[in-house]
Design an enzyme around this catalytic site. Structure first.
Site, PDB file in Angstrom:
ATOM      1  N   GLY A   1      -5.057 -14.562  29.315  1.00  0.00           N
ATOM      2  CA  GLY A   1      -5.828 -15.021  28.167  1.00  0.00           C
ATOM      3  C   GLY A   1      -4.951 -15.810  27.219  1.00  0.00           C
ATOM      4  O   GLY A   1      -3.993 -16.474  27.640  1.00  0.00           O
ATOM      5  N   SER A   2      -5.226 -15.673  25.936  1.00  0.00           N
ATOM      6  CA  SER A   2      -4.667 -16.610  24.951  1.00  0.00           C
ATOM      7  C   SER A   2      -3.152 -16.582  24.816  1.00  0.00           C
ATOM      8  O   SER A   2      -2.565 -17.548  24.329  1.00  0.00           O
ATOM      9  CB  SER A   2      -5.288 -16.335  23.583  1.00  0.00           C
ATOM     10  OG  SER A   2      -6.683 -16.433  23.676  1.00  0.00           O
TER      11      SER A   2
END
Lengths: 637, 373
Positions: A295-296
């Protein structure tokens, strides 16, 4: 005269004598063969029957943290065994052993009440106290043997890093396995001369080949930082009813691992060997063997690639309306209403997916992949621990734009936590590739340090200026953006949050997330990088910023406290914090007086209780207070 | 006149050395086992000392008995030899040990009749051959029959080794007694066949021969004893591990104080000690041969041959067994091994040899003078 004569007899007798002498000579030749020519060969076969050897266990080497705190020790344990033929009072013996080791009397009685067995091992790993409780009663036929056993002074501490040995003392997991050959030492032998049935000879010369103790393995782990990490992973699992949590702290410049904590965990002194599946899942170091969609936090890499490749001029503004259409497919930003127009730095702060989709697709698959390979995403970092896995990247030839866009913000790619830490280290350490490692050095009690370890800083991944820019942007994320929960005024802390949906059987699992926070802090020459991931936090709150961020903040705060780092407030900090002043002594003042003093100093306050006199205050008199600290004034009569 | 007191002190001296050496080695070989089994490390040595004392008396007595006396009682000697071997099979009197019935129970101690009988047969044969020339085939019948009866009885115990010993000694007696070559050959064939049959009749003998051919393959059972003997001898090397320092005597080598004492000697005193001991035996045999050659008449000469052959053959067989040169059989080493009846009988036989020598000294001188005339 046909009677045999004396001389005839004499001739025949001499002939017989010569034959006898000849046979004797033949036997002497045979003796010469046995005693001289074949002597060595045959005697070598005999030696094994002349002696019995008792192995003498070498004491396993200690494992310490970087400062010498012993985290894996050995202690003397005792084995109690009985010789049924010499036991005079079986019931009393059974009773004493049962009560000393806390086992059932009948169980022990049945175990030792056997005839025709020369020796029975009753119980192993008794403490000195338990041994004394039995031996002090001077039973006949009860004996004790000493052995050294692994002892972990802190129990369920560093369990996955340290690992454990099997019952025979062979390393099976973690450092115990990876550095087994140094830790195990060399077993010695006691050679006893015995007769055929193994009875010791009356004046036998005992051969004694001393054991060589194992070496001390010193790890790069810092005991205190490890303690902080252990606390936050346990708290995270408790607070969010999470399936698991883990935390790596390392030095991004050198690759030294300072802490590695994982929850749930287990007590190394009481290894649940009965349930092997559960044991395996807890003993497995998820930080090096599990892969997950980051993810981020992965956006840090995309940021570095984008800057290094000068994808967009500094003046470029990205526009986010909540989604991008790539290859005809709509890919949403996490904020469905969009982030509007933003600079690159603002985009990083906002963790805007659209920004990273733009960068990734503009850079193109070939360049993107070449960087990801340089970061080492698709291979093992080479950390000196057992069971490392490697990240997964889609095959370059099948990557379409839609995939590339998603890789840009950390989807459609999987990493190990240690792999991500290693890659991000390159982004913030000036651009160098590093190899994470956990061995500080290996010391032998006789020869001193036999193996040191130096950081393996490899080739350049990105330029130093790019690295500096990435760092600045990530400071911004913590100061103003999604990482603000990790912020500690007065210190340089950067980071990036991450929330990834979990896949189960190739389908997104609804409500299952991995929340993570990757933060770093610099103070003077000390650098810390920390990746905290929380697996499947339960509840409405699953964003990395809210779940993992505060724990990393707490960890950094603890490190600051432990190291005694002094804060250097920025102007912005001071604005937020206000000035520091000593807390006045309010005790015994009247309520009005106390309020007046606090208002003059500009310290906010709360009053608690009923009465006209101050009977308590928090903070205590003379303690440092900031103008934004709320003082608690307790009043009574 | 003639010096009548010509005693062969060389022979007596050698035998005394052998006996004393035997006592020392028995102590070394047996003390550990004796202490373990009986609580007295001198158990075997004490018994042997008594036998040794009895043996000395026997030796002295033997020197006093005119050899012509044995000629007169030769038939009685044969009958007693046979009867003693036969009464072992009477349950109360016979004692069975290690799966063989070889001992006669005399209340407070046991004796092995075969030890007596093997010499009894020699005494009978020397007398008989003296009276009946061996160049006639019918004169062979009685000696062979007597030998056969004794051998069959010993085989029934069973005791293959003493049977072999008796066979070899009788063979030497017959050769020295002047048997014709062709008779010997016609005799040898059936005897050989018989020996082969006897070996294959008993599975344990076949096993022993197999174990002898490759002891290492059967190191746990049949080959065990032989291998333990090898370990002892090889452990000794050239100069030995030193007196009393044997490792193999610690229950590894069975019968270390009796049948296998030579292995312990080889271990403690090495090749040098073992060869010296063999030399001493050869010298004793040589002295016996000399006495036989110089004996006053053919009868005495044959008697000396018989006694000397028993000593020589038994020594050879024993040493051949412990060195793995022939398949293992249980036979004590004369004068050295533990075993009372054997020692006493052997010492008596030495006494007889000394007597023959003593008697010959007179006649020899007479004979010499006669020639000079």
């Amino acid at each position: 005269m046909s009677k045999i004569t004396n001389s005839n007899l004499g001739k025949r007798l001499l002939a017989v004598f010569l034959v006898i002498a000849f046979v004797f000579t033949a036997i002497i030749v045979r003796l010469a063969y046995l005693q001289i020519i074949a002597s060595k060969n045959i005697t070598n076969r005999a030696i094994s029957q002349w002696t019995r050897d008792l192995p003498m266990q070498a004491t396993r080497g200690n494992i310490t943290d970087r400062n010498g705190v012993v985290v894996a020790d050995t202690k003397t344990a005792y084995t109690v065994y009985v010789r049924p033929n010499s036991m005079t009072d079986v019931k009393a013996v059974a009773g004493a052993i049962a009560s000393a080791i806390g086992k059932d009397y009948d169980y022990i009685y049945n175990k030792i009440n056997k005839k025709g067995v020369s020796e029975i091992t009753v119980a192993k790993k008794l403490s000195k106290e338990q041994m004394m409780a039995i031996s002090s009663q001077n039973f006949n036929g009860v004996y004790f043997a000493e052995e050294s056993v692994r002892y972990f002074p802190y129990g369920d501490f560093m369990s996955q890093i340290l690992g454990f040995t099997n019952v025979d003392g062979v390393g099976q997991f973690g450092v115990e396995k990876y550095y087994d050959k140094y830790l195990k030492g060399v077993d010695g032998q006691i050679l006893t001369q015995t007769d055929l049935v193994g009875k010791e000879l009356p004046d036998n010369i005992t051969g004694y080949l001393p054991s060589i103790d194992g070496m001390t393995v010193s790890l790069t782990v810092d005991f205190n930082i490890q303690s902080f990490a252990e606390k936050i992973v346990k708290d995270a699992v408790t607070d969010f009813s999470a399936k698991g949590a883990n935390c790596i702290v390392m030095n991004p410049k050198t690759g030294e691992i300072l802490a590695m904590a994982q929850a749930p965990t287990f007590d190394l002194n009481n290894i649940p060997r009965d349930n092997l599946d559960a044991l395996y899942s807890m003993a497995k170091n998820s930080m090096i063997s599990n892969v997950y969609e980051p993810g981020s936090t992965f956006k840090i890499l995309t940021t570095a690639i984008g800057l290094e490749e000068n994808t967009y001029p500094d003046s470029h503004r990205f526009y986010c309306n909540g989604s991008r259409i790539v290859d005809g497919k709509r890919i949403k930003c996490w904020r469905s209403i969009g982030h509007g127009s933003q600079t690159f730095a603002e985009g990083v702060c906002n963790s805007c997916n659209c920004v990273f989709m733009d960068i990734a697709t503009k850079v193109g698959t070939t360049t993107m992949y070449s960087y990801l390979r340089k970061f080492g995403i698709n291979e093992k970092t080479g950390v000196d621990l057992v069971g490392e896995g490697k990240g997964i990247m889609l095959n370059e030839s099948i990557v379409k734009n839609v995939d590339l866009a998603r890789i840009g913000f950390g989807q459609a790619v999987a990493v190990t936590p240690i792999g991500l830490c290693s890659a991000v280290s390159s982004c913030i350490n000036g651009g160098n590739k590093i190899t994470p490692y956990i061995l500080n050095n290996i010391t032998d009690s006789n020869f001193g340090v036999v193996q040191g370890n130096t950081p393996m800083v490899g080739g350049r991944v990105i330029s130093k200026s790019t690295s500096d820019k990435v760092k600045e942007m990530l400071y911004g994320v913590v100061e103003n953006g999604s990482g603000k929960y990790a912020y500690i005024p007065g210190y340089k802390i950067g980071g990036k949050t991450g929330t990834a949906q979990k896949y189960e059987n190739g389908v997104i699992a609804r409500g299952k997330y991995v929340s993570s926070f990757l933060g770093f802090m610099s103070y003077g020459n000390d650098d810390y990088l920390c990746l905290m991931t929380v697996d499947e936090p339960v509840g409405y709150v699953y964003y990395g910023s809210l779940v993992a961020g505060p724990y990393v903040g707490e960890l950094f705060a603890n490190i600051i406290n432990y190291k005694g780092y002094k804060p250097q407030y920025s102007e912005n900090d001071l604005k937020v914090l206000g000035k520091i002043t000593p807390m006045p002594n309010l005790m015994d003042m009247s309520v009005e007086e106390a309020i007046k003093v606090l208002e003059n100093l500009g310290i906010p306050y709360e009053v608690e209780g009923e009465g006209d006199k101050v009977i308590g205050q928090i903070p205590a008199p003379k303690a440092d207070v900031r103008y934004n600290t709320v003082a608690l004034v307790r009043i009574g009569s | 006149m003639i010096k009548s007191k010509e005693i062969n002190f060389k022979l007596i001296f050698c035998v005394m050395i052998l006996c004393c050496f035997g006592l020392v080695m028995q102590y070394s070989a047996s003390s550990y086992n004796a202490l373990k089994e009986t609580g007295d490390s001198l158990f075997y040595v004490k018994k042997q000392l008594i036998a040794f004392a009895v043996g000395i008396v026997a030796l002295v007595c033997a020197t006093k008995v005119n050899t012509e006396f044995y000629k007169k009682i030769k038939w009685y000697l044969l009958v007693v030899s046979i009867v003693l071997l036969a009464i072992i099979f009477i349950p109360v009197l016979g004692v069975e040990k290690y799966g063989a019935r070889r001992w006669l129970n005399l209340g407070f101690f046991t004796v092995q009749p075969s030890e007596f009988s093997k010499f009894g047969l020699m005494f009978f044969l020397s007398g008989y051959i003296h009276d009946h020339k061996l160049d006639k085939i019918r004169n062979l019948i009685i000696p062979l029959l007597a030998t056969a009866i004794i051998c069959v009885l010993i085989m029934l115990e069973p005791n293959m080794s003493i049977t072999m010993l008796v066979g070899l000694s009788v063979l030497i007696m017959l050769i020295c007694g002047g048997i014709k070559g062709r008779y010997l050959l016609t005799l040898a064939l059936p005897v050989l066949v018989l020996v082969v049959i006897l070996i294959f009749a008993e599975p344990y003998r076949v096993k022993r021969i197999l174990a002898f051919i490759n002891p290492w393959e059967n190191s746990r059972d049949e080959g065990f004893q032989l291998i333990q003997s090898f370990y002892a001898l090889s452990g000794g090397g050239v100069f030995g591990v030193g007196l009393f320092n044997s490792r193999q005597k610690y229950t590894f080598l069975p019968f270390a104080e009796s049948d296998f004492i030579f292995s312990i000697i080889g271990e403690e005193l090495g090749f040098v000690g073992a060869v010296l001991l063999i030399m001493l035996f050869i010298y004793v045999v040589f002295l016996g041969v000399k006495i036989a050659i110089n004996a006053k008449n053919v009868y005495s000469s044959l008697l000396a041959v018989g006694i000397t052959s028993v000593i020589a053959c038994q020594t050879l067989l024993n040493v051949a067994v412990v060195t793995g040169s022939i398949p293992p059989t249980g036979l004590p080493l004369p004068f050295i091994s533990n075993g009372g009846s054997s020692l006493v009988v052997f010492m008596y036989a030495i006494g007889v040899l000394v007597r023959i020598g003593k008697e010959s000294n007179n006649t020899h001188l007479l004979y010499a003078r006669h020639k000079m005339k």
